[in-house]
Design an enzyme around this catalytic site. Structure first.
Site, PDB file in Angstrom:
ATOM      1  N   LYS A  22       0.913  -1.162   0.058  1.00  0.00           N
ATOM      2  CA  LYS A  22      -0.104   0.019  -0.044  1.00  0.00           C
ATOM      3  C   LYS A  22       0.940   1.176   0.008  1.00  0.00           C
ATOM      4  CE  LYS A  22      -1.570   1.714   4.035  1.00  0.00           C
ATOM      5  NZ  LYS A  22      -1.094   3.153   4.250  1.00  0.00           N
ATOM      6  N   ASN A  23       1.864   1.413   1.020  1.00  0.00           N
ATOM      7  CA  ASN A  23       2.594   2.464   1.159  1.00  0.00           C
ATOM      8  C   ASN A  23       3.713   2.595  -0.076  1.00  0.00           C
ATOM      9  OD1 ASN A  23       1.236   2.952   3.376  1.00  0.00           O
ATOM     10  ND2 ASN A  23       3.209   2.493   5.030  1.00  0.00           N
ATOM     11  N   CYS A 119      -4.353  12.976  13.814  1.00  0.00           N
ATOM     12  CA  CYS A 119      -4.633  11.630  13.718  1.00  0.00           C
ATOM     13  C   CYS A 119      -4.607  10.987  14.791  1.00  0.00           C
ATOM     14  CB  CYS A 119      -4.107  10.866  12.425  1.00  0.00           C
ATOM     15  SG  CYS A 119      -2.387  10.389  12.603  1.00  0.00           S
ATOM     16  N   ARG A 124       1.557  14.335  13.273  1.00  0.00           N
ATOM     17  CA  ARG A 124       1.917  14.363  12.070  1.00  0.00           C
ATOM     18  C   ARG A 124       1.693  15.315  11.265  1.00  0.00           C
ATOM     19  NH1 ARG A 124      -0.125   8.417  10.392  1.00  0.00           N
ATOM     20  NH2 ARG A 124       1.655   8.221   8.998  1.00  0.00           N
ATOM     21  N   PRO A 125       2.680  16.427  11.657  1.00  0.00           N
ATOM     22  CA  PRO A 125       2.673  17.594  10.549  1.00  0.00           C
ATOM     23  C   PRO A 125       3.385  17.575   9.171  1.00  0.00           C
ATOM     24  CG  PRO A 125       4.476  17.721  12.316  1.00  0.00           C
ATOM     25  CD  PRO A 125       3.690  16.275  12.294  1.00  0.00           C
ATOM     26  N   ASP A 308       5.496   0.394  12.198  1.00  0.00           N
ATOM     27  CA  ASP A 308       4.198  -0.249  11.524  1.00  0.00           C
ATOM     28  C   ASP A 308       4.022  -1.574  11.982  1.00  0.00           C
ATOM     29  OD1 ASP A 308       3.455   2.201  10.578  1.00  0.00           O
ATOM     30  OD2 ASP A 308       3.529   1.554   8.584  1.00  0.00           O
ATOM     31  N   ARG A 400      -8.470  -0.128   5.418  1.00  0.00           N
ATOM     32  CA  ARG A 400      -7.545   0.891   4.721  1.00  0.00           C
ATOM     33  C   ARG A 400      -6.363   0.300   4.083  1.00  0.00           C
ATOM     34  NH1 ARG A 400      -5.315   4.913   8.285  1.00  0.00           N
ATOM     35  NH2 ARG A 400      -4.068   5.042   6.334  1.00  0.00           N
TER      36      ARG A 400
HETATM   37  C1  UD1 Z   1       4.898   6.922   6.503  1.00  0.00           C
HETATM   38  C2  UD1 Z   1       4.033   5.548   6.364  1.00  0.00           C
HETATM   39  C3  UD1 Z   1       3.381   5.075   7.687  1.00  0.00           C
HETATM   40  C4  UD1 Z   1       4.787   4.912   8.438  1.00  0.00           C
HETATM   41  C5  UD1 Z   1       5.604   6.123   8.757  1.00  0.00           C
HETATM   42  C6  UD1 Z   1       6.854   5.850   9.634  1.00  0.00           C
HETATM   43  C7  UD1 Z   1       2.788   5.910   4.134  1.00  0.00           C
HETATM   44  C8  UD1 Z   1       1.710   6.392   3.415  1.00  0.00           C
HETATM   45  N1  UD1 Z   1       2.916   6.136   5.599  1.00  0.00           N
HETATM   46  O1  UD1 Z   1       4.018   7.955   7.093  1.00  0.00           O
HETATM   47  O2  UD1 Z   1       2.678   3.849   7.400  1.00  0.00           O
HETATM   48  O3  UD1 Z   1       4.071   4.592   9.977  1.00  0.00           O
HETATM   49  O4  UD1 Z   1       5.918   6.619   7.359  1.00  0.00           O
HETATM   50  O5  UD1 Z   1       7.479   4.676   9.116  1.00  0.00           O
HETATM   51  O6  UD1 Z   1       4.059   5.708   3.588  1.00  0.00           O
HETATM   52  N2  UD1 Z   1       7.225  14.550  10.564  1.00  0.00           N
HETATM   53  C9  UD1 Z   1       7.328  15.995  11.034  1.00  0.00           C
HETATM   54  N3  UD1 Z   1       7.243  16.750  10.023  1.00  0.00           N
HETATM   55  C10 UD1 Z   1       7.054  16.323   8.564  1.00  0.00           C
HETATM   56  C11 UD1 Z   1       6.830  14.937   8.339  1.00  0.00           C
HETATM   57  C12 UD1 Z   1       7.094  14.094   9.581  1.00  0.00           C
HETATM   58  O7  UD1 Z   1       7.649  16.242  12.138  1.00  0.00           O
HETATM   59  O8  UD1 Z   1       6.798  17.288   7.860  1.00  0.00           O
HETATM   60  C13 UD1 Z   1       7.402  13.634  11.770  1.00  0.00           C
HETATM   61  C14 UD1 Z   1       6.020  12.825  12.003  1.00  0.00           C
HETATM   62  O9  UD1 Z   1       5.366  13.526  12.942  1.00  0.00           O
HETATM   63  C15 UD1 Z   1       6.762  11.402  12.675  1.00  0.00           C
HETATM   64  C16 UD1 Z   1       8.090  11.251  11.877  1.00  0.00           C
HETATM   65  O10 UD1 Z   1       8.602  12.692  11.485  1.00  0.00           O
HETATM   66  O11 UD1 Z   1       7.059  11.635  14.002  1.00  0.00           O
HETATM   67  C17 UD1 Z   1       8.060  10.224  10.748  1.00  0.00           C
HETATM   68  O12 UD1 Z   1       6.819  10.604  10.106  1.00  0.00           O
HETATM   69  P1  UD1 Z   1       6.738  10.250   8.524  1.00  0.00           P
HETATM   70  O13 UD1 Z   1       8.047   9.228   8.101  1.00  0.00           O
HETATM   71  O14 UD1 Z   1       6.569  11.408   7.767  1.00  0.00           O
HETATM   72  O15 UD1 Z   1       5.552   9.340   8.297  1.00  0.00           O
HETATM   73  P2  UD1 Z   1       4.653   9.164   7.185  1.00  0.00           P
HETATM   74  O16 UD1 Z   1       5.297   9.708   5.917  1.00  0.00           O
HETATM   75  O17 UD1 Z   1       3.621  10.061   7.405  1.00  0.00           O
END
Ligand code: UD1
Length: 423
Positions: A22-23, A119, A124-125, A308, A400
């Site tokens: 999915k990801n 969420c 998750r910003p 995950d 999902r």
């Molecule tokens: C992706 C995966 C999700 C997985 C996660 C971590 C997808 C669709 N989802 O989510 O299943 O759990 O990676 O492996 O691929 N962060 C910030 N600022 C940002 C972006 C991220 O502070 O602009 C923080 C997040 O809050 C979190 C950390 O960075 O604490 C990692 O998040 P991130 O790797 O971005 O997760 P996703 O890409 O949303």
């Protein structure tokens, strides 16, 4: 709202085919916005998030064609698009909608994407996505809950991600491929899904070096073209079935998977006493003939233990001898499954980002509520070993991201039933 009814106590046996990731599929679908030619994707999982992404692309007037529904193969033609917008109604159900931001601004010079908001598993910003696009010359405004990005043409930049972000790396990679000049992404995510996206982009004509490393170098090109691509297997679904086999003392062969994407998880489970034989590059046999032993884990970015897989490991730890300390470093508030498992009889104490599981515990069926995608999977795992009946509510979270979970588990001998009720 549908729910699961599970009678625990069955040993799982047989063969299960793992679905596409999915990801990896979500950024691949968004990447199709980068070209006016068709992009054909195979090994797409038939899950709700894929349907949401298809709806989002269709909302932009891209043509999303599939022979079957739900789609497991799609051809996306974004010859022209008319709404470069990801509306709140879709983003609120799937925050990965934000993956359209990079491709849209890179190809069309404009994007309007709803901010995902909070969420269940934390804030998750997307600040890191935004900062990187600004460095590449985009003008960004945030208004009425939407991010608007404008750029005549993005230019290359040196981007150092302050924190490793998976979708952030994917978003900026898909923006950089059409930017003018060189973009260097430092401290980039190394997840297999990022590498799979980079491989798709290269097939489309992009110039990217450093695949699989934390430094990706991109030479922007004027134009990309269509291609075909088979998405990698889902490593989290794979890990979930490995735990399902182990926790039930079963004997399960997994096919169409990629054990190399799960090395740390598999090694860890071996230390817990699970026998895992890698039969080929795409199949493995999992058995648990002896009792399970607990062990500590700390979630980390790839290649570390994936966040995950944390909830599923907590389910396993409830059945393992000894104490397991589980530390969650990626997301705050990602132990919502623990309180439900405690209601089933597990011995778990949570303190901030740490959960201490003392096992083994006899779990008994109860009515529980799924809070997010992976937490839902962990409750299914707990229910498989609980006595009597467990009812799991709000399984729309599971839908999902897991393809035909109950059918796959039933084929392996589990007693699991979906109870549908009018929504
Ligand atoms: C992706 C995966 C999700 C997985 C996660 C971590 C997808 C669709 N989802 O989510 O299943 O759990 O990676 O492996 O691929 N962060 C910030 N600022 C940002 C972006 C991220 O502070 O602009 C923080 C997040 O809050 C979190 C950390 O960075 O604490 C990692 O998040 P991130 O790797 O971005 O997760 P996703 O890409 O949303």
């Amino acid at each position: 709202m549908d729910r699961f009814k599970i009678e625990g106590g069955r040993r799982l046996e047989g063969t299960v085919r793992i679905s596409g990731s999915k990801n990896a599929s979500l950024p691949a679908m968004a990447a199709a916005l980068l070209t006016n030619e068709p992009v054909h994707l195979t090994n797409i999982p038939a899950v709700r998030d894929i349907i949401t992404m298809a709806k989002l692309l269709a909302h932009m007037r891209a043509k999303v064609q599939s022979e079957v529904y739900p789609p497991t193969e799609v051809t996306i033609s974004a010859e022209e698009i008319s709404h470069a917008e990801a509306p709140y109604e879709l983003v609120k159900t799937m925050r990965a909608s934000v993956l359209t931001l990079g491709p849209l601004v890179a190809r069309f010079g404009y994007a309007r994407v709803s901010l995902p908001g909070g969420c269940a598993i934390g804030a998750r910003p997307i600040d890191l996505h935004i900062q990187a696009l600004e460095k590449m010359g985009a003008t960004i405004t945030v208004d009425h809950g939407y991010v608007e990005a404008r750029a005549k043409r993005l230019h290359g930049a040196k981007i150092h991600f302050e924190k490793i972000t998976v979708t952030g790396t994917e978003n900026i990679l898909t923006a950089a491929v059409l930017a003018e000049g060189e973009t260097v992404l430092m401290n980039a995510a190394r997840e297999p899904e990022v590498t799979d996206l980079a491989e798709l982009l290269i097939k489309m004509g992009a110039k990217i070096e450093g695949l699989g490393t934390s430094e990706l170098r991109v030479q922007g090109v004027e134009k990309l073209h269509g291609t075909s691509h088979a998405v990698i297997p889902d490593r989290i679904e794979t890990g979930t079935f490995v735990v399902a086999a182990a926790i039930t003392g079963g004997d399960v062969t997994l096919t169409n998977c990629a054990p190399r994407h799960l090395t740390v998880v598999l090694d860890h489970l071996r230390r817990c006493g699970v026998e895992i034989d890698e039969l080929s590059e795409s199949s493995m046999r999992v058995r648990a003939r002896k009792g399970l032993r607990g062990a500590d884990i700390t979630t980390e970015e790839y290649p570390g233990f994936p966040t995950d897989m944390q909830a599923q490991y907590v389910a396993l730890a409830t059945q393992a001898e000894g104490t397991s300390v589980i530390t969650e470093t990626i997301f705050e508030n990602r132990f919502l499954h623990a309180s439900e498992m405690i209601r089933m009889g597990a011995n778990i104490s949570v303190d901030g980002r740490q959960a201490i599981v003392r096992g083994p515990s006899k779990l008994s069926g109860a009515a529980v509520i799924a809070s997010d995608l992976r937490a839902s999977a962990s409750l299914v795992l707990a229910a498989l070993v609980a006595s009597n009946t467990t009812y799991i509510d709000r399984i729309y979270h599971l839908d999902r991201g897991y393809e035909y979970l109950e059918a796959k588990l039933r084929d392996l001998g589990a007693n699991i039933e979906r109870l549908s009720s009018p929504s």
